[in-house]
Design a protein around this motif. Structure first.
Motif, short mmCIF file in Angstrom:
data_model
loop_
_atom_site.label_atom_id
_atom_site.label_comp_id
_atom_site.label_asym_id
_atom_site.label_seq_id
_atom_site.Cartn_x
_atom_site.Cartn_y
_atom_site.Cartn_z
N ASN A 114 2.26 1.92 -3.53
CA ASN A 114 1.40 1.89 -4.72
C ASN A 114 0.23 2.87 -4.66
N ARG A 115 0.33 3.85 -3.79
CA ARG A 115 -0.77 4.79 -3.59
C ARG A 115 -1.14 5.53 -4.87
N ASP A 116 -0.18 6.06 -5.59
CA ASP A 116 -0.46 6.78 -6.83
C ASP A 116 -1.09 5.88 -7.89
N LEU A 171 -2.87 3.17 -7.29
CA LEU A 171 -4.25 2.89 -6.85
C LEU A 171 -5.18 4.06 -7.13
N ILE A 172 -4.71 5.26 -6.92
CA ILE A 172 -5.53 6.45 -7.19
C ILE A 172 -5.87 6.51 -8.68
N PHE A 175 0.76 -1.24 0.00
CA PHE A 175 0.00 0.00 0.00
C PHE A 175 0.79 1.30 0.00
N PRO A 176 1.66 1.56 0.88
CA PRO A 176 2.21 2.93 0.81
C PRO A 176 2.93 3.22 -0.50
#
Length: 193
Positions: free
Chosen positions: A75-77, A79-80, A72-73
């Motif tokens: 791949n945040r962009d 995922l958005i 998660f931290p």
């Protein structure tokens, strides 16, 4: 011998649960599609294919978002972007359903050998808690010069279904074929005397 004929006719009869509103509409819609295609109209599935393609792309976007190889931290962009793309594609799908498809149950190509350049859009309504089934036949391209006038039939489903939920196909076919004939005659130019 007579019993076998009656038994086979009963097995082939289209039967529906009269308490299931959606099942009644589905049975009538399927029968309408069968009647229209038996009159020589070929089904136009282009819109359905576009919806399937769009749905497939939406699923692929969701799968990429789910199974991306970073946690998660990091791949945040990504995922958005996937969520944004998912929302945009879903809105496009809903717009297609709202603007183009509406209550349509069948899109057709023009009859082969006919002078019209537009097919049919057959749509139906059966409001909840109502027995009035409305069938509408429109031109697939209402802006075309060869577009016919919209015709409509509204009848109670009790006119076509028995107390056991069996569709009286002869009556239903007669009404739908009369509506198709009304549409084709409304689109023909009037003869001068």
């Amino acid at each position: 011998m007579e019993e076998k004929k009656t038994e086979s006719a009963t097995k082939n009869a289209k039967k529906v649960n009269l308490l299931d509103h959606n099942a009644i509409k589905h049975l009538l819609d399927e029968s309408v599609s069968e009647i229209v295609t038996s009159r020589g109209y070929k089904e136009d599935v282009r819109l359905s294919n576009v919806k399937f393609l769009l749905g497939g792309i939406i699923i692929v976007v969701a799968l990429f978002a789910q199974f991306y190889n970073k946690k998660f931290p990091q791949n945040r962009d990504f995922l958005i972007c996937c969520i944004g793309l998912y929302v945009v594609l879903t809105v496009v799908m809903q717009l297609i359903l709202y603007i183009k498809e509406k209550n349509a149950i069948l899109f057709t190509y023009p009859l082969e050998g006919s002078f019209t350049s537009t097919g049919l859009v057959v749509s139906s309504k059966l409001p909840r808690f109502s027995d009035l089934y409305t069938l509408t036949i429109d031109s697939a391209d209402p802006n075309s010069i060869s577009a016919g006038k919209s015709v409509q039939l509204t009848k109670s489903v009790t006119q076509w279904l028995t107390n056991d939920g069996v569709l009286v196909e002869g009556l239903f076919w007669k009404d739908v074929e009369a509506l198709i004939k009304e549409y084709t005659e409304a689109g023909e130019p009037k003869k001068k005397r």
